[in-house]
Design a protein around this motif. Structure first.
Motif, short mmCIF file in Angstrom:
data_model
loop_
_atom_site.label_atom_id
_atom_site.label_comp_id
_atom_site.label_asym_id
_atom_site.label_seq_id
_atom_site.Cartn_x
_atom_site.Cartn_y
_atom_site.Cartn_z
N LEU A 212 0.81 -1.22 0.00
CA LEU A 212 0.00 0.00 0.00
C LEU A 212 0.84 1.27 0.00
CD1 LEU A 212 -2.82 -0.90 2.56
CD2 LEU A 212 -2.80 -1.17 0.10
N PRO A 215 3.93 2.25 -3.65
CA PRO A 215 3.59 2.94 -4.90
C PRO A 215 3.58 4.45 -4.76
CG PRO A 215 1.81 1.48 -4.18
CD PRO A 215 2.95 1.21 -3.31
N VAL A 216 3.22 4.94 -3.58
CA VAL A 216 3.17 6.40 -3.41
C VAL A 216 4.59 6.97 -3.47
CG1 VAL A 216 2.51 8.25 -1.86
CG2 VAL A 216 1.07 6.25 -2.07
N ILE A 219 5.71 6.92 -7.21
CA ILE A 219 5.19 7.98 -8.09
C ILE A 219 5.78 9.33 -7.68
CG2 ILE A 219 3.07 8.59 -6.85
CD1 ILE A 219 3.28 7.96 -10.57
N LEU A 223 7.98 11.83 -10.01
CA LEU A 223 7.69 13.24 -10.24
C LEU A 223 8.93 14.10 -10.00
CD1 LEU A 223 4.11 13.58 -8.71
CD2 LEU A 223 4.74 13.77 -11.10
N ILE A 234 5.31 20.22 -10.48
CA ILE A 234 4.33 19.89 -9.43
C ILE A 234 4.82 20.32 -8.04
CG2 ILE A 234 3.10 17.96 -8.35
CD1 ILE A 234 2.15 17.97 -11.06
N GLY A 241 3.60 25.00 -8.29
CA GLY A 241 3.54 23.77 -7.52
C GLY A 241 3.78 24.03 -6.04
N ASP A 242 3.89 22.95 -5.28
CA ASP A 242 4.00 23.10 -3.83
C ASP A 242 4.97 22.09 -3.25
OD1 ASP A 242 3.70 23.46 -1.17
OD2 ASP A 242 1.50 23.49 -1.20
N ILE A 244 5.48 21.45 -0.22
CA ILE A 244 4.86 20.75 0.92
C ILE A 244 4.13 19.49 0.44
CG2 ILE A 244 3.21 20.97 2.81
CD1 ILE A 244 5.63 22.63 3.24
N LEU A 245 3.59 19.56 -0.78
CA LEU A 245 2.94 18.38 -1.34
C LEU A 245 3.93 17.22 -1.40
CD1 LEU A 245 0.58 16.97 -2.75
CD2 LEU A 245 1.38 17.95 -4.90
N HIS A 248 4.16 15.70 2.00
CA HIS A 248 3.00 14.84 2.31
C HIS A 248 3.14 13.47 1.63
CE1 HIS A 248 0.33 17.38 4.61
NE2 HIS A 248 0.51 18.38 3.77
N LEU A 249 3.43 13.50 0.33
CA LEU A 249 3.50 12.24 -0.40
C LEU A 249 4.67 11.39 0.10
CD1 LEU A 249 2.79 13.50 -4.02
CD2 LEU A 249 1.28 12.17 -2.57
N ILE B 49 -3.36 2.62 -5.70
CA ILE B 49 -2.81 3.64 -4.81
C ILE B 49 -1.83 4.53 -5.56
CG2 ILE B 49 -1.34 3.90 -2.79
CD1 ILE B 49 -2.98 1.74 -1.53
N THR B 50 -1.13 3.97 -6.54
CA THR B 50 -0.29 4.82 -7.39
C THR B 50 -1.12 5.91 -8.04
OG1 THR B 50 0.88 2.78 -7.93
CG2 THR B 50 1.45 4.73 -9.21
N ALA B 53 -2.47 8.51 -5.58
CA ALA B 53 -1.48 9.51 -5.19
C ALA B 53 -1.40 10.59 -6.25
CB ALA B 53 -0.12 8.86 -4.97
N LEU B 151 1.41 24.18 -14.75
CA LEU B 151 1.15 22.88 -14.12
C LEU B 151 0.08 22.09 -14.86
CD1 LEU B 151 1.27 23.39 -10.30
CD2 LEU B 151 2.97 22.48 -11.85
#
Lengths: 540, 220
Positions: A212, A215-216, A219, A223, A234, A241-242, A244-245, A248-249, B49-50, B53, B151
Motif C-alpha cells: 500500500l 507505490p506512493v 510515483i 515526479l 508539481i 507547484g507546492d 509541501i505536497l 505529504h507524499l 494507490i499509485t 497519489a 502545471l
C-alpha cells in the motif's frame, strides 16, 4: 563434471543440490534467493556503514576533522539512502522472510517463485543505479530527497539515486505481494491463522504496508525525476507547484516504511523470546493483532514529520494524537514479551541476548518518539540530534538487533552449522554497549540544540560528540565479529542438527540445511503455535 | 458439470466443496480464489494507490492554483474523449465475453473476444494520441501551457501518460494471454486474471475522464 553424480539421498540439501554460478543466478528456490539477498544486503550494509564511520570520524573535531562540508553532506545522504532502502527495508523481509515464510507455512516454495527471483534482480538493478550515483560524485539531498533542494539546487546525481530507489520499490512491492499470497494460499493442513508463528503475522502486516505504501513513494520520486529533467513543476512554487505536497507524499510512504523496518524485527523477537523462555507467548492474539494495528495506524501519522512545515494546527493536533496511538500496540508487544519471560525457564544464548537488547533499546526509541509526537516539544527538538538518536534507537537498536538476533537464531538452519556461542554472546554485548555509547549522547546533544546534518558544531558539544564517535568504533567492531565467525562457521562450524534450540515450528522439523523442496511430504499441523509444554521445560 | 461451469477450473470445484463445509456456509469462502487471482488483486490495490497519489496531487495543485485553465472545447475534445470512454467500456464488455468463453473452454472464441478487446485498447490509444497531438499543437508541453499555470501541462501529461502506459501494457499482456490460451498453455483462470487488470485500467479512466476533462471544459 558439469552434471553432478547421483548423490546419496541423505546428504542432499538446497546448498549442494546443484553447483555453479548459474544454479544460483537462475534459481527459483526461495532459500537460495534468501542467500542472494543476504549477500547483497550485507554488501550494502558495509557501504552504508563505511559512510557512517567517515561521518563519526569527521565529527570528532568541532570544525570537522576529515571531510569537506560538501562531502560530509554526500556522506550522510548516501548513508541514509543505502541503509534505509537497500539494507533495512529488505533485510528481514527479503532474507529471513524469503527463507522462512514457505517453511513456516509448510510449503515447498513461495506462491510465485519466478517473481521472487525477479524481485531480487529488480533490487540489484535499483542498487546499481544508486551505486552509480555514489561513484559519479554522490548526492547531497539527504535520504528524504526534499524539494526544492533535490529538484532545483542539488547536483545532477539525484536522478540516478532517485531512480534507484524508485526501481527498488518494485522489488519491495512484489516481495510483499508474494508473501501475502503465500500466507493466504499455501498454509499446510491444520495451520489456521491463529496457529501461525507470530513472525508470519508480522511479515504479513509488513507486506501490506509494502503493497500500500511503496507505490506512493514510487510515483513521488518519479515526479521528482520528471521535475529535474523536464521542469515539470508539481513541487516547484515558481511554476505554481507546492514543495509541501512532496513532503505529504513522501512521508505517506516513509513513515509506514519505519514500520516495514521494525515490524519484522518484532516478529523475530516474538519467536526468540518464546523459544528461549520455553513458554508459550503471553497473549498470542494481542501480539498478532498489534502488528496489524501498527500497520493500519502507520498510514495515519505521516503529518508528525511536518509539524514545523506550516501545516494547519488542527492537522498537527490530529496527527499528534494519532502518533501517540501507535504507542499502544507497541507497548502491548513489549509488555507481552516481558510477561512471557515471567516464570519461563530463560536461557541466555546469543539470539536471546539480541532479543533482550531489542526490547530495551526499542522501548527507549519508542518512548522518545512520544517526545517528538507532542507538538510543543517537537518545535524544540525538530531536526536536532534528538531525532537522529530516536530513530537510530528504533532502526539500529530495534530493527538491526532483531535482524542479527534472527540471523543467529536461524543461521544453523540456513547453513547446517553452529557458530561459536561464546563469541556470539560477546559480540551481542559489544554491540549493545557500543550502540548506547554512540547514540545516547546524541539525545543530549539534540536536547541542547545541536542540529542534524551539519558538518561543524560549537566547541561545547565536543565531549559528547567524541563519546559518540568512540561508541561508533566499538559498534563497528561489534558488527565485524559476527561477520568473521559466520563465515568461519560455514566451513568449520560443528553440524547443527535439525533443531539445535529445541524450538517449535515447522521450519525446525526439516533437516539443516533443508532439502530443496523443504518437506518430504506436506506436514500436518495438530498443535497450537509455541506449544512449549512442561515436558520440554524439563528437557532444558 | 454444473459446479464446473459455475466455478471455472477443476481446482475451484474442489475449493467450492471445501468452502461449503466452512464457516462461509456455502457462500464460497473469499479465500478460495487462486493464487494468481489473489496476486493480481493485490497488484491492482497497489496500482490503484499509485493512481490515487497522482490524482490527489493533481487535485491539490489544481485547487491551490488561481488560474487553472479550462482548455477543452466541447468539440472536438469532449466528443473525442467521450468516444474513447465508450470504446474502453465496450472493450470491458468484450473482455467479459472472453472470460466467459474461457470458462467454457472455448479457447478459439475466447481468443477472438480478447482480440476484440485489444482492438478497443488500440483504438483508445490512437484516439488519445491524436488528442495529445492537438494539445501539443496548441502549445501545451510537460512544463508549459499557453493558458494560465504551466502545471496544467505537467498534470495532464503525467496522468494521462501513466494511464496510456497501462493501456499499452494491457494490450501486450492480453495479446500474450490470448496466444498462449489458444495454444492450450494457460488456464481459464489466467484469462480471468488478465480481465481483472483490464477492467481496472478501465476503471482508472473513469476517474481521469471527469477529473481532467469534464471539470475543464471551456464554457462559451
Amino acid at each position: 563434471m558439469s552434471t553432478t553424480a547421483v548423490a546419496p539421498t541423505t546428504g542432499v540439501n538446497y546448498l549442494n543440490a546443484q553447483y555453479g554460478i548459474r544454479s544460483w543466478l537462475l534459481t527459483t528456490d526461495h532459500k537460495r534467493i534468501a542467500l542472494l539477498y543476504l549477500g547483497s544486503v550485507t554488501f550494502f550494509f558495509l557501504i552504508g556503514g563505511a559512510a557512517a564511520v567517515l561521518m563519526r570520524l569527521h565529527l570528532i573535531e568541532p570544525q570537522g576533522a576529515l571531510l569537506e562540508p560538501a562531502t560530509y553532506n554526500k556522506m550522510f545522504s548516501m548513508h541514509g539512502i543505502i541503509m534505509v532502502f537497500f539494507f533495512l527495508i529488505p533485510s528481514i523481509p527479503a532474507v529471513m522472510g524469503n527463507f522462512l515464510v514457505p517453511m513456516m507455512v509448510g510449503a515447498r516454495d513461495l506462491a510465485f517463485p519466478r517473481l521472487n527471483l525477479l524481485s531480487w534482480y529488480v533490487y540489484i538493478v535499483g542498487g546499481l543505479f544508486t551505486l552509480y550515483a555514489v561513484v559519479a560524485g554522490g548526492v547531497d539531498t539527504g535520504w528524504t530527497f526534499y524539494t526544492p533542494l533535490s529538484t532545483t539546487y542539488a547536483n545532477g546525481n539525484v536522478m540516478a539515486a532517485a531512480l534507484g530507489v524508485f526501481i527498488t520499490g518494485f522489488s519491495s512491492i512484489l516481495t510483499g505481494l508474494n508473501f501475502v499470497v503465500t500466507i493466504h494460499k499455501m498454509r499446510a493442513p491444520g495451520l489456521t491463522w491463529f496457529r501461525l508463528p507470530l513472525f508470519l503475522w508480522a511479515i504479513y502486516a509488513t507486506s501490506i504496508i509494502m503493497i500500500l505504501g511503496t507505490p506512493v513513494l514510487a510515483i513521488t520520486l518519479l515526479l521528482v525525476a520528471l521535475e529535474r529533467t523536464f521542469h515539470v513543476g508539481i513541487f516547484d512554487p515558481a511554476l505554481g507547484g507546492d514543495p509541501i505536497l512532496f513532503q505529504h507524499l513522501f512521508w505517506f510512504y516513509s513513515h509506514p516504511a519505519v514500520y516495514i523496518m521494525i515490524l519484522p524485527s518484532m516478529g523475530v523477537v516474538s519467536e526468540l523470546v518464546t523459544c528461549f523462555s520455553r513458554k508459550r507467548i503471553f497473549g498470542y492474539s494481542f501480539v498478532a493483532f498489534s502488528s496489524v494495528a501498527i500497520a493500519v495506524i502507520s498510514f495515519l501519522v505521516w503529518g508528525h514529520h511536518m509539524f514545523v512545515s506550516g501545516q494547519s494546527v488542527y492537522a498537527g493536533l490530529v496527527f499528534s494524537a494519532l502518533s501517540f496511538a501507535v504507542a499502544i500496540p507497541s507497548a502491548i508487544k513489549v509488555f507481552n514479551w516481558t510477561a512471557t519471560l515471567y516464570k519461563g525457564s530463560v536461557s541466555y544464548q546469543a539470539p536471546m541476548l539480541y532479543a533482550l537488547g531489542f526490547i530495551g533499546l526499542f522501548t527507549m526509541g519508542g518512548l522518545t518518539g512520544l517526545f517528538l509526537a507532542s507538538l510543543a516539544t517537537d518545535i524544540h527538538l525538530h531536526d536536532t540530534y534528538f531525532v537522529i538518536a530516536h530513530f537510530h534507537y528504533i532502526m539500529v537498536g530495534g530493527a538491526l538487533m532483531g535482524y542479527l538476533g534472527g540471523l543467529h537464531f536461524w543461521w544453523p538452519k540456513m547453513t547446517g552449522r553452529l557458530y561459536p556461542d561464546g563469541w556470539a554472546r560477546f559480540s551481542a554485548l559489544v554491540i549493545f554497549i557500543g550502540f548506547n555509547l554512540t547514540f545516547f549522547p546524541q539525545y543530549i546533544l539534540g536536547y541542547l540544540g545541536m542540529p542534524r546534518r551539519y558538518a561543524v558544531y560549537p566547541e561545547e558539544f565536543q565531549v559528547l560528540n567524541v563519546m559518540s564517535s568512540a561508541g561508533a568504533s566499538i559498534l563497528a567492531v561489534g558488527y565485524l565479529i559476527p561477520l568473521v565467525y559466520f563465515i568461519w562457521s560455514i566451513r568449520y562450524g560443528p553440524p547443527a542438527g535439525p533443531n539445535p534450540w529445541g524450538a517449535k515450528g515447522l521450519e525446525w522439523e526439516t533437516p539443516s540445511p533443508p532439502p530443496t523442496e523443504n518437506f518430504e511430504e506436506v506436514p500436518v499441523v495438530e498443535e497450537e503455535a509455541y506449544a512449549y509444554g512442561e515436558k520440554e521445560a524439563h528437557v532444558v | 458439470m454444473a459446479t464446473h461451469e459455475l466455478t471455472g477450473t477443476p481446482g475451484a470445484a474442489l475449493d467450492a466443496a471445501v468452502a461449503r463445509e466452512s464457516a462461509w456456509s456455502g457462500g464460497g469462502s473469499p479465500y478460495a480464489i487462486g493464487s494468481k487471482k489473489l496476486g493480481m488483486w493485490l497488484f491492482i490495490i497497489s496500482d490503484a494507490i499509485t493512481f490515487s497519489a497522482l490524482l490527489i496531487a493533481y487535485s491539490y495543485v489544481r485547487v491551490a492554483s488561481n488560474d487553472w485553465p479550462m482548455p477543452f472545447h466541447f468539440w472536438p475534445s469532449i466528443i473525442k474523449t467521450t468516444v474513447m470512454t465508450f470504446v474502453l467500456l465496450t472493450s470491458s464488455v468484450t473482455m467479459v465475453m472472453a472470460v466467459h468463453a474461457g470458462k467454457l473452454e472455448r479457447r478459439a472464441t475466447a481468443a477472438k473476444w480478447i482480440a476484440a478487446t485489444m482492438l478497443g485498447g488500440l483504438t483508445f490509444i490512437v484516439l488519445h494520441a491524436l488528442e495529445w497531438r492537438d494539445l501539443i499543437h496548441e502549445g501545451v508541453r510537460l512544463f508549459q501551457s499557453p493558458w494560465g499555470t504551466p502545471l496544467f501541462g505537467a498534470a495532464f501529461f503525467t496522468l494521462t501518460g501513466l494511464h496510456m502506459t497501462h493501456v499499452a501494457i494491457g494490450v501486450v499482456y492480453l495479446g500474450t494471454v490470448a496466444t498462449l490460451f489458444a495454444r492450450g498453455r494457460l488456464s481459464s483462470e489466467d484469462v480471468e486474471v488478465s480481465g481483472l487488470y483490464w477492467h481496472f485500467v478501465d476503471l482508472v479512466w473513469m476517474f481521469i475522464f471527469p477529473l481532467v476533462y469534464l471539470l475543464s471544459v471551456r464554457m462559451s
